[in-house]
Design an enzyme around this catalytic site. Sequence first.
Site, short mmCIF file in Angstrom:
data_model
loop_
_atom_site.label_atom_id
_atom_site.label_comp_id
_atom_site.label_asym_id
_atom_site.label_seq_id
_atom_site.Cartn_x
_atom_site.Cartn_y
_atom_site.Cartn_z
N ASP A 128 68.02 42.85 18.84
CA ASP A 128 67.50 44.16 18.46
C ASP A 128 68.60 45.06 17.90
OD1 ASP A 128 68.64 44.21 21.07
OD2 ASP A 128 67.76 46.18 21.40
N GLU A 129 68.17 46.01 17.10
CA GLU A 129 68.99 47.14 16.65
C GLU A 129 70.33 46.72 16.04
OE1 GLU A 129 67.43 50.67 19.57
OE2 GLU A 129 68.88 49.26 20.41
#
Length: 481
Positions: free
Chosen positions: A292-293
Site C-alpha cells: 500500500d501507499e
Amino acid sequence: MLPLIPWPTEVTQPAAPALELAAVRIDAPDAALAELVAEQLAAAGVPVAETDAVPFTLRLDEAAGPEGSDSPERYTLQVGGGAISATAAEPVGLLHAARSLRQLVVRAADGAPAGTHPTVPAVVVHDAPRFRWRGLSFDVVRHWFGPDDIRAVIDLVAAFKFRVLHLHLTDDQGWRIEIPSRPELEKASDNQVGGGSAGYLTVEDYRDLQAYAAARHVTIVPEFDMPGHVNAATHVYGGLTSDGVATDAYDGIEVGFSRLWFDNPATEPFVRDVVGDLARMTDGAWVHVGGDEVLTMERDEFARFVDLAQRIVREHGKTPIFWQEGARGPVEPGTLLQYWEPKGADLDRFVAAAQAGARFIMSPGDHAYLDMKYTAEHPLGLQWAGFVELRDSYEWEPTAVIAGLPAEAVEGVSAAVWTETLTTRDELFSMLLPRLGAVAEVAWTAADAKDFDGFTRRTAAQAPAWRSAGWAYHPTPQVAW
C-alpha cells in the site's frame, strides 16, 4: 433479546426456567478443549466442578448447526432440562458454542443475597458463519504493543468468534519482529511515533503467540509491508536506498515517502530473506506482503515487486496477501487482496483481479477502520476516512463495497486498527469496543438477520462482562447503556 454478538443463524427460547449455575461439570472430547471451555466459563463467573454441578457435554457431530450448512464452524448449543450440551462438526465449533454460552450467562447482581448464583436462559442455538475470513488487522508498529497486549487482543477477537489476527509488524517507524537472517533489523525496533522506547517480538515470542492463538482457533498472519513503508529497514540497511545512504529514523505519521528499488542488487536478497524467514516462522497459511501507499514508484516497477513477493511467498508454501494496490500487479488465483479505500481507476482492476482468481478481504476505511474517530470531538484516532460511529461499523454490506465485484470473490471481512494515536491498552480497547462487535456481526450474520437497534441492546447487555474482563470501551451515545 438474548445478548449474543454476533447474532446466530437460528435462536429459539423454550418455555422453560433459566438454569442456575452454581458450578458446571465439563465433559469434552479432550483435555485441551475442556481447559478452554473452563476459561470461557470462568470469564462469565461460573466455576467448574466435578460434583454437584450442571453437566456441560460437548461432542463432535456432523449433524450439528443449521440445516443444510456445510461450514466447518457450525455448531448447536442447547440449554434446558438441567443440562447444557454443544455439538459441532469440528472442535472450533464447540469452542464457539462455549463462547455463546459465556455471553448468555447472567451474573448475580451486586449486593445479591449470599448463595445467589449466575443463571443462563433456556435456549437452542443453531449457528454458522456467513464468511470464512473474519479478522482484525492490528498495527503494533506506530506504537509498540507487546506480547501481553497481543494476547489480550487475541482473547478479545476470539470472544467475537474472529478467526484471524493480522499483525502489521513493519513500517517507517519501526521493525517489530526478529528476522534471523537479518539480525541488524533489531536496531530499528527501539523507535515509535513521537519517539520513546519500543520493542519487538523475538522468534520465541512469535512462536508462543501463535500457539496461544491457535489453541483458541485464531490464526496469526504476519505482515512485512513493502515496497513502501520501509524507512525502518532503510535506516538500518543503507544499501537498500538509491544512493546507498541510510535514512534517518522516523517518528512521524506521514506516509508514502519511503520505498525499495527493484533494480538495486541488494533488494531481492533482502526481500527473500525477510519473506523466507517470516514464512518459515509462521504456522498459518498466509503471509501479508503489504503493497500500500507506494507514492513514488512507477506502476511497472511496482508490478515487478508484486510478482516477486508473490513468487517468494508461494515458494515457501504460503498464500500471499496484499493490500488492494496489489491488483496493479499480476495476481494469481488464490491471492488475497485486502480492500481499504476507493481508488478510482483501481476499481476496474479489482474486478479484473477477481476474474483472474484473486479473492478479497473487505476492510473499508469508512466502516471497518476502528482507529477512525467516533466523532469530531473524540480525543483519539484519525479522520481521513471520516468519522466512524457504531452505526457506521454495522450498516454496510461486504459484497456491495466494490461495484461489479462478484459476491463469490469476497473471502470475508477484517476490521483494522492503526496506532498512530493509541499508546495504551485501554486506549486501544476503547477504539475497538463496541465497534469490533459490529464488524463481527457484519462478518458472521446473514445480511437480512441484522438489526441495528437490536444490536445496540445486545451491546449494552454485554458491557458488564466487558467491565469484568477489564476491557475498556467507548460509551457511545448510540447505545442506551
